[in-house]
Design an enzyme around this catalytic site. Structure first.
Site, mmCIF file in Angstrom:
data_model
loop_
_atom_site.group_PDB
_atom_site.id
_atom_site.type_symbol
_atom_site.label_atom_id
_atom_site.label_comp_id
_atom_site.label_asym_id
_atom_site.label_seq_id
_atom_site.Cartn_x
_atom_site.Cartn_y
_atom_site.Cartn_z
ATOM 1 N N HIS A 21 0.715 -51.522 -95.663
ATOM 2 C CA HIS A 21 1.638 -52.370 -94.923
ATOM 3 C C HIS A 21 2.235 -53.465 -95.813
ATOM 4 O O HIS A 21 3.426 -53.771 -95.721
ATOM 5 C CB HIS A 21 0.916 -52.994 -93.720
ATOM 6 C CG HIS A 21 1.761 -53.870 -92.877
ATOM 7 N ND1 HIS A 21 2.723 -53.373 -92.023
ATOM 8 C CD2 HIS A 21 1.812 -55.222 -92.742
ATOM 9 C CE1 HIS A 21 3.321 -54.376 -91.408
ATOM 10 N NE2 HIS A 21 2.783 -55.512 -91.831
ATOM 11 N N VAL A 67 2.411 -62.159 -99.383
ATOM 12 C CA VAL A 67 2.070 -60.891 -98.741
ATOM 13 C C VAL A 67 0.745 -60.424 -99.342
ATOM 14 O O VAL A 67 0.693 -60.004 -100.500
ATOM 15 C CB VAL A 67 3.178 -59.840 -98.961
ATOM 16 C CG1 VAL A 67 2.820 -58.545 -98.238
ATOM 17 C CG2 VAL A 67 4.531 -60.367 -98.483
#
Length: 143
Positions: free
Chosen positions: A82, A75
């Protein structure tokens, strides 16, 4: 005969990184006399819990035989928060599924808050995920 059958749920997002993580995971499984017998590709880290749930259901129904599952993804930080939301919610649900299933599901997800370069430096999370899953399988046998 393999010691443990491992399922892998792998994010396609940032595939240049997650593919390397998967290759390291396969190599680590082999070193530990285990085998990754089922690989499920999902669009991204946020999509992992549903695939994990389906794998655990298939295992419980006897359609496949898994001793543990590893998750592989990364990620990377964006312009908003986000990445924080994705990583937090996915990791929480993955932990919940491990408890629900009663078998190890290791978190081989790097991030959040990383650059792409940081993510490349952390491809070893694939190896670490296998190591953690195998250790948990071993230790749970002693209980």
């Amino acid at each position: 005969m393999v010691k443990y059958n491992i399922g892998a749920v792998v994010a396609e997002f940032n595939y240049d990184i997650t593919h390397m993580m998967l290759e390291l995971a396969k190599a680590e499984a082999k070193v530990r006399d285990c085998e990754i017998t089922k690989i499920v590709m999902v669009p991204g880290v946020f999509d992992m819990p549903l695939a994990i749930k389906k794998l655990t259901e298939a295992d419980q129904e006897g359609k496949i035989d898994l001793d543990c599952i590893i998750t592989l993804g990364t990620v990377i930080e964006g312009a908003t928060d986000h990445d924080q939301i994705v990583a937090q919610h996915a990791s929480r649900k993955i932990a919940d599924l491990s408890l629900e299933w009663g078998k190890p599901i290791s978190l081989g997800i790097s991030g959040p808050g990383m650059t792409r370069l940081d993510a490349h430096r952390r491809v070893s999370y694939g190896k670490n995920a296998v190591e953690a899953a195998v250790k948990m399988c071993d230790r749970l046998q002693d209980i």
